[in-house]
Structures are given as structure tokens and as C-alpha cells.
Design an enzyme around this catalytic site. Structure first.
Site, short mmCIF file in Angstrom:
data_model
loop_
_atom_site.label_atom_id
_atom_site.label_comp_id
_atom_site.label_asym_id
_atom_site.label_seq_id
_atom_site.Cartn_x
_atom_site.Cartn_y
_atom_site.Cartn_z
N GLN A 60 0.72 -1.15 -0.01
CA GLN A 60 0.06 -0.01 -0.26
C GLN A 60 0.70 1.43 0.00
O GLN A 60 0.34 2.25 -0.43
CB GLN A 60 -0.89 0.15 1.26
CG GLN A 60 -2.06 -1.11 1.17
CD GLN A 60 -3.04 -1.04 2.21
OE1 GLN A 60 -2.71 -1.59 3.32
NE2 GLN A 60 -4.04 -0.39 1.99
N ARG A 116 3.64 0.22 13.08
CA ARG A 116 3.30 -1.10 12.54
C ARG A 116 3.39 -0.92 10.96
O ARG A 116 2.91 -0.31 10.38
CB ARG A 116 2.07 -1.65 13.11
CG ARG A 116 1.62 -2.85 12.20
CD ARG A 116 0.28 -3.50 12.55
NE ARG A 116 -0.25 -4.54 11.68
CZ ARG A 116 -1.10 -4.67 11.16
NH1 ARG A 116 -2.27 -4.02 11.05
NH2 ARG A 116 -1.41 -5.87 10.37
N HIS A 162 1.08 -9.35 4.79
CA HIS A 162 -0.10 -8.41 4.42
C HIS A 162 -0.65 -8.51 3.14
O HIS A 162 -0.71 -7.44 2.38
CB HIS A 162 0.34 -7.08 5.14
CG HIS A 162 -0.85 -6.07 5.33
ND1 HIS A 162 -0.99 -5.41 6.51
CD2 HIS A 162 -1.92 -6.01 4.66
CE1 HIS A 162 -1.87 -4.65 6.55
NE2 HIS A 162 -2.76 -4.99 5.30
N GLU A 214 -5.36 -10.22 8.84
CA GLU A 214 -6.54 -10.61 8.36
C GLU A 214 -6.65 -11.63 7.62
O GLU A 214 -6.93 -11.70 6.35
CB GLU A 214 -7.11 -9.25 7.76
CG GLU A 214 -7.33 -7.99 8.71
CD GLU A 214 -8.00 -6.89 7.96
OE1 GLU A 214 -8.16 -6.81 6.86
OE2 GLU A 214 -8.00 -5.69 8.75
N ASN A 353 -8.15 -5.82 14.12
CA ASN A 353 -8.28 -4.90 13.36
C ASN A 353 -9.77 -4.75 13.54
O ASN A 353 -10.53 -5.81 13.04
CB ASN A 353 -7.86 -5.23 12.04
CG ASN A 353 -6.35 -5.08 11.76
OD1 ASN A 353 -5.58 -4.83 12.62
ND2 ASN A 353 -5.88 -5.27 10.56
N TYR A 355 -13.10 -1.96 12.53
CA TYR A 355 -13.49 -0.58 11.86
C TYR A 355 -15.13 -0.42 12.19
O TYR A 355 -15.55 0.94 12.48
CB TYR A 355 -13.34 -0.59 10.37
CG TYR A 355 -11.95 -0.58 9.99
CD1 TYR A 355 -11.20 0.71 9.79
CD2 TYR A 355 -10.86 -1.53 9.79
CE1 TYR A 355 -10.03 0.65 9.19
CE2 TYR A 355 -9.75 -1.75 9.72
CZ TYR A 355 -9.13 -0.41 9.49
OH TYR A 355 -7.87 -0.43 9.00
N GLU A 422 -5.50 -1.95 13.94
CA GLU A 422 -6.05 -1.08 13.16
C GLU A 422 -7.53 -0.61 13.30
O GLU A 422 -8.03 -1.32 14.01
CB GLU A 422 -6.26 -1.80 11.70
CG GLU A 422 -4.89 -2.15 10.81
CD GLU A 422 -5.05 -2.64 9.48
OE1 GLU A 422 -6.25 -2.58 8.90
OE2 GLU A 422 -4.25 -3.39 9.01
N TRP A 468 -5.01 3.42 11.77
CA TRP A 468 -4.95 3.31 10.24
C TRP A 468 -5.43 4.34 9.64
O TRP A 468 -6.76 4.77 9.67
CB TRP A 468 -5.73 2.15 9.76
CG TRP A 468 -5.42 1.91 8.39
CD1 TRP A 468 -6.02 2.30 7.15
CD2 TRP A 468 -4.43 0.83 7.86
NE1 TRP A 468 -5.86 1.69 6.07
CE2 TRP A 468 -4.73 1.18 6.66
CE3 TRP A 468 -3.32 0.12 8.28
CZ2 TRP A 468 -3.72 0.40 5.66
CZ3 TRP A 468 -2.54 -0.39 7.39
CH2 TRP A 468 -2.61 -0.27 6.28
N GLU A 475 -5.60 1.83 -1.37
CA GLU A 475 -6.75 0.95 -0.60
C GLU A 475 -7.12 -0.18 -1.47
O GLU A 475 -8.42 -0.25 -1.90
CB GLU A 475 -7.88 1.97 -0.26
CG GLU A 475 -7.33 2.71 1.02
CD GLU A 475 -7.04 1.97 2.38
OE1 GLU A 475 -7.43 0.81 2.40
OE2 GLU A 475 -6.16 2.35 3.11
N TRP A 476 -6.41 -1.12 -1.86
CA TRP A 476 -6.82 -2.31 -2.48
C TRP A 476 -7.62 -2.14 -3.70
O TRP A 476 -7.26 -1.17 -4.62
CB TRP A 476 -7.25 -3.13 -1.62
CG TRP A 476 -6.30 -3.29 -0.24
CD1 TRP A 476 -6.57 -3.08 0.84
CD2 TRP A 476 -5.03 -3.99 -0.31
NE1 TRP A 476 -5.51 -3.23 1.77
CE2 TRP A 476 -4.57 -3.89 1.06
CE3 TRP A 476 -4.20 -4.51 -1.31
CZ2 TRP A 476 -3.28 -4.30 1.43
CZ3 TRP A 476 -3.12 -4.87 -0.89
CH2 TRP A 476 -2.61 -4.83 0.16
#
Length: 571
Positions: A60, A116, A162, A214, A353, A355, A422, A468, A475-476
Site C-alpha cells: 500500500q 506497525r 499483509h 487479516e 483490526n 472498523y 488497526e 490506520w 486502498e486495494w
């Protein structure tokens, strides 16, 4: 503007525009359904040894996708096939391969003591296999980054995987699909070799290791539905095969550290799992909400932190489905007794993680013609109408969810030490850029306060909070259309200049105060913002409604904004 100038986002013209933006946010819900007891501001501080960090990931931010013999990853392949929004790629990204000293300077300016980041497997072993050769430039790069962090009194927290699997391993062996029945197969050995090499070369300075980030994403999105790399579409079984191998690979890396390096290096090894809190929509959906969590986080946490095996509800559900489908065996693989013993207890800490939160409804038990992981759970998910959404379609702002999830982990997995690895909020990429990112400030304010409630009121062993992200980044599948960063990155500028957002100023003060201490100027600022951030007013919370409510909200802003300006000048 200088990327390190503390007042760069508060110049006169910029501030006027930002202030108008803030005023416009008064009518935008930031959190729904204020509960006077649940959502009240808790004043106090985190334990003195609490870890404050920010996070990134190799693909990323690094760029330099083919520099100095680095091998291609499965994400290089996917992006180069044009499968990302706007044809974006990580070829350059934030160019942190070259600009890492600037990134470290940003962390130091914020007062962070931990960082991290992840190591790119194909930057170390271009093919994924040590026998094919080591990319010494990759070793040089990560040594330089780690040394720069240490020189600035910042401790590295390193993720080994990752999502950027070497493409060669996918082509040669099927990646994490490779023979999911034993713990001595190729992929486990290769991941073990990679982990061992990292421990040998970096472990004298790295004391926190995360094996996988993840694994739910890699398993389901990568090997099940296949919209993420490596794009393997096998939604009935692929995710279960991949997860089985990932769990065994994690255990392999843990035991290598335990057996060969722990005594000399005295570090810790854990894994980071992602999980949305699942709240039942009605009391009748309570069992479904637990099933939702067990099929997501429990899928990996139960073997590692409980007994070496999958959750009982997952096994019984999949056995029933096998019978309904006319299968002789479950699509969920089984661990041998030896493997269960090998896996159980392979986590020195629980990385989380988190959100967002979902509402869960029971959807049991209609047979499905084309079964897949989503239907296997026998649940439906949705969101309450008063939960505001961030730029990401999946990210709804529900702060109390993280406290509930932390409490669940404490009770379900034997009260482990938990590192929040995250947590953050996205904005849209837009012109003009969102620099006075008040919604992100509100998000961090509300979520960190809920983490403090878990720590100080519920006695959860929360040891770390990681924002994060340090930078806007790739972002993927969303490419650069969504921005999570505390710092703005200009992706149209070849130099990828970084600029601090208002949230970086807020986060610096949060770190400096170690929470929300009674009587501090920072806490007074938070008090002035609290009801605004929850889309309410003190008058409404206490049962008084009327025209004064909106005025009260505006007045709180007028009190809060000068404090933000002052903090930016002393940052």
C-alpha cells in the site's frame, strides 16, 4: 507547504475554507442514536505503558514494485490486469521505499513510539523460496527502515504477511491451497523459511511480530470469492482450504520463533484478526450474532487461542450442511490431534483490526443450491438507519461496537493481551482535499474513548491502539479513491509530498495526554466536541429540545476550533 511544518494546514486562507467545511458538518450525522450512559465521555488515562501506534502495509505504501530484483506479488498481478478502480496500481504508491525517512519524521513529530509496518515477502525472496536466492537490496531496505525507527526512539511492530504473496508461489504450488492436510507441506515450510530469515536478520531489533494480517480477507476474498488477489474463485471450499493452511503456517512461524529465537531475542509473536462487531437486530437474533462472529474471527481465533480446533458452532453447522448437500464429508477440513496440539496456544498477543459494526439477523436453515461461505453462516447482515457511513461502503461509524468486541475477546479467549492493530475512518478523494478532517477526528475521539472504557471499566487487557493509517495509500480494489491517512499524500505529485491533516494534530494530543485526563485543556476541547461528534447537544441528551440545540452545537464548535488552531501551532 512543508510536510513537516506544524502550521501548514492552518494558513489563513486554508483555515477559512476549512472552517466553512466544519460548519457544514454540523448537519451531517457523525454517530447515531446517542445513549446517555453508554456513549458518555469517560475521563481518565490509559495505563502508563500503553502503546500508541500508526500502521501501513508494504504494497500500500512502498512502491518500487520491481526495483533491484524484487519479485512480483499477487497484488502486482491483479493491479496490472486493470482490476483496481481507475486502473490504479501500487507501482509507486506513497514511494515509501525511497521516502521512509520522511515517514519516520512524521511519526516522531506526532510523538509516536511504535510503528506497525509489513515486510514484502517477494522483496526478500523474489520467488518466495529462499533456495532461489535472496534479494539483498530488500534486506538492506528493511534494515534501513528499522534502524531509522530505532534512531528516533520508535519501536517497530512487523507484520510478515499483509496479502502480498509472491506470485511464483501461487503459480508453482497454488499458494495457500497447497495440500491442506498436514503441517509439513510446501507452503508451511516456505512460510517458515521466510519467517526464520526475518527473525534472523531483523529480530535483534524487532520485538513484536505479527504472522498474518487479516487471514479472513486472504481466505474468503482471495481464495473463495476471488475478487482480491490471488483471484482464485472457489466459494464453496477454497476459503476453508486456504484458512486451514494459513493457520498451520502461522503455527509453524510461531514455533520457529519459540524454539530458535525467543530465548535470545525476547520478543513476542501474535496474529492480527479482523472482525466487525455483530449485534443482534432483535433478541431472537442473539444466537445468529454469535454465529456470525465465530464464523469470522472465531474461525482463526478458536484454534489459536482456545483448543487448536474450529469453533463448535462452525463444525456442527458445516456438518449439517454436508448432509443437506449430500456430501460424505464436510467442506470444512479437520485438524489431526497432532495439529490441534501444534496450533493451540500459538499467540503471545491477540491482534485486532476493527472498523465497524453490523446488525445480524438469523437466516437458518434453508438449503442453498450453490453453497458458499456467506450462505454457510446462516445469517443476514445490515446496518441501522441512524448509523452514519464513511467513504467506504462497508464502514459505518458505531463506536460502542469496539468495546463490545473487546469484551467478547476477553471472555471467549481467556483474557489475552489485545493489541488493536488497526482502526480508522475513510474519506473520499476529492478536490479540494479534506484537510480539516473533523469526521476522522470524531471517529478517533469516540473509538479510543470506547477502548479506554474497555480497559479501565471492563478490565480488558488492551495494550495498544494503532491508527490506520499513517498515510493516505493504495486502498486495494478502491485504489486511491478512499483516504484513511492522518497525512495527505498528493498522488499527482511525482515527489508524493505528505501534508498533515487536522486529525494528525488531534492524534498527537491524544498520544501526549495518553487519553482524556480530567481537567486538561485537551479534554476540555474533547468535551466541547463530544456532542457535536455524536450529532446531538447536551440539551437534547438531558431532555431539553428546541431551537437552542443547534445554537449549542455551533457554540461548541466555536469553542473547539480555536483549541485546534492552538494545538496545531504547538504540535
Amino acid at each position: 507547504m512543508s510536510a513537516t511544518a506544524s502550521d501548514s494546514i492552518m494558513e489563513t486562507g486554508t483555515f477559512v475554507n476549512c472552517f466553512l467545511l466544519v460548519i457544514s458538518l454540523v448537519i451531517i450525522p457523525v454517530n447515531g442514536g446517542y445513549d446517555k450512559e453508554r456513549d458518555a465521555l469517560l475521563k481518565g488515562t490509559f495505563p502508563q505503558d500503553f502503546i500508541w501506534s500508526s500502521a501501513t502495509a508494504a504494497y500500500q505504501i512502498e512502491g518500487a514494485w520491481n526495483v533491484s530484483d524484487k519479485g512480483p506479488s499477487v497484488w502486482d498481478t491483479l493491479a496490472h490486469q486493470g482490476r483496481v478502480y481507475n486502473q490504479d496500481t501500487g507501482d509507486v504508491a506513497c514511494d515509501s521505499y525511497h521516502k521512509y525517512p520522511e515517514d519516520v519524521a512524521l511519526m516522531k513529530q506526532m510523538g509516536l513510539k511504535y510503528y506497525r509496518f509489513s515486510i514484502s515477502w517477494p522483496r526478500i525472496f523474489p520467488t518466495g523460496e529462499q533456495q532461489d536466492g535472496v534479494n539483498q537490496d530488500g534486506v538492506r531496505y528493511y534494515n534501513a527502515l528499522i534502524n531509522e525507527l530505532i534512531a528516533n526512539d520508535i519501536q517497530p511492530m512487523v507484520t510478515l504477511f499483509h496479502w502480498d504473496l509472491p506470485q511464483v508461489l501461487q503459480d508453482r504450488y497454488g499458494g495457500f491451497l497447497n495440500n491442506h492436510t498436514t503441517n509439513t507441506t510446501v507452503i508451511h515450510d516456505l512460510f517458515g523459511d521466510y519467517a526464520r530469515f526475518c527473525y534472523q536478520n531483523f529480530g535483534d531489533r524487532v520485538k513484536y511480530w505479527i504472522t498474518f494480517n487479516e487471514p479472513w480477507i486472504t481466505s474468503w476474498l482471495g481464495y473463495g470469492v476471488g475478487n482480491f488477489a490471488p483471484q482464485h474463485n472457489e466459494p464453496a471450499e477454497g476459503q476453508y482450504k486456504a484458512a486451514h493452511n494459513i493457520i498451520l503456517s502461522h503455527a509453524k512461524a510461531y514455533h520457529i520463533y519459540d524454539d530458535e529465537f525467543r530465548a535470545a531475542q525476547n520478543g513476542q509473536v501474535g496474529i492480527t484478526l479482523n472482525c466487525d462487531w455483530g449485534t443482534p437486530k432483535t433478541p431472537a437474533d442473539a444466537d445468529a450474532a454469535i454465529r456470525y462472529i465465530q464464523f469470522s474471527m472465531g474461525w482463526f481465533a478458536h484454534p489459536i487461542f482456545k483448543n487448536g480446533d474450529y469453533p463448535e458452532v462452525m463444525k456442527t453447522t458445516m456438518t449439517r450442511k454436508a448432509q443437506e448437500e449430500g456430501r460424505t464429508t464436510s467442506r470444512l477440513p479437520e485438524f489431526t490431534p497432532e495439529q490441534k496440539a501444534y496450533i493451540s496456544g500459538t499467540g503471545d498477543f491477540f491482534g485486532l483490526n476493527h472498523y465497524t459494526t453490523v446488525e445480524v439477523t438469523d437466516a437458518c436453515c434453508t438449503p442453498i443450491e450453490n453453497p458458499n461461505y456467506d450462505t454457510d453462516k446462516d445469517v443476514g447482515t445490515g446496518h441501522a438507519p441512524d448509523w452514519p457511513r464513511a467513504a467506504s461502503s462497508w464502514l459505518y461509524v458505531v463506536p460502542w461496537g469496539i468495546r463490545n468486541l473487546l469484551g467478547f475477546i476477553k471472555e471467549e479467549y481467556g483474557d489475552p493481551e489485545i493489541y488493536v492493530t488497526e482502526n480508522g475512518r475513510s474519506d473520499h478523494d476529492q478536490d479540494p482535499a479534506i484537510m480539516m478532517d473533523m469526521e476522522r477526528i470524531c471517529y478517533y475521539m469516540m473509538y479510543t474513548n470506547e477502548v479506554m472504557k474497555a480497559s479501565n471499566m471492563d478490565n480488558v487487557k488492551v495494550k495498544a491502539y494503532t491508527a490506520w493509517s499513517l498515510l493516505d495509500n493504495f486502498e486495494w480494489l478502491s485504489g486511491y479513491s478512499e483516504r484513511f491517512g492522518l497525512h495527505y499524500v498528493d498522488f499527482n505529485d511525482p515527489t508524493r509530498t505528505r501534508y498533515p491533516k487536522a486529525s494528525s494534530v488531534f492524534f498527537k494530543q491524544l498520544v501526549r495526554n495518553n487519553g482524556y485526563p480530567e481537567g486538561s485543556e485537551f479534554t476540555k476541547y474533547v468535551e466541547n466536541m463530544w456532542y457535536f461528534c455524536h450529532n446531538t447537544t447536551e440539551a437534547e441528551v438531558n431532555g431539553y429540545t428546541g431551537g437552542a440545540s443547534q445554537i449549542s452545537s455551533l457554540f461548541s464548535l466555536f469553542l473547539a476550533i480555536p483549541m485546534m488552531i492552538a494545538y496545531s501551532l504547538i504540535a
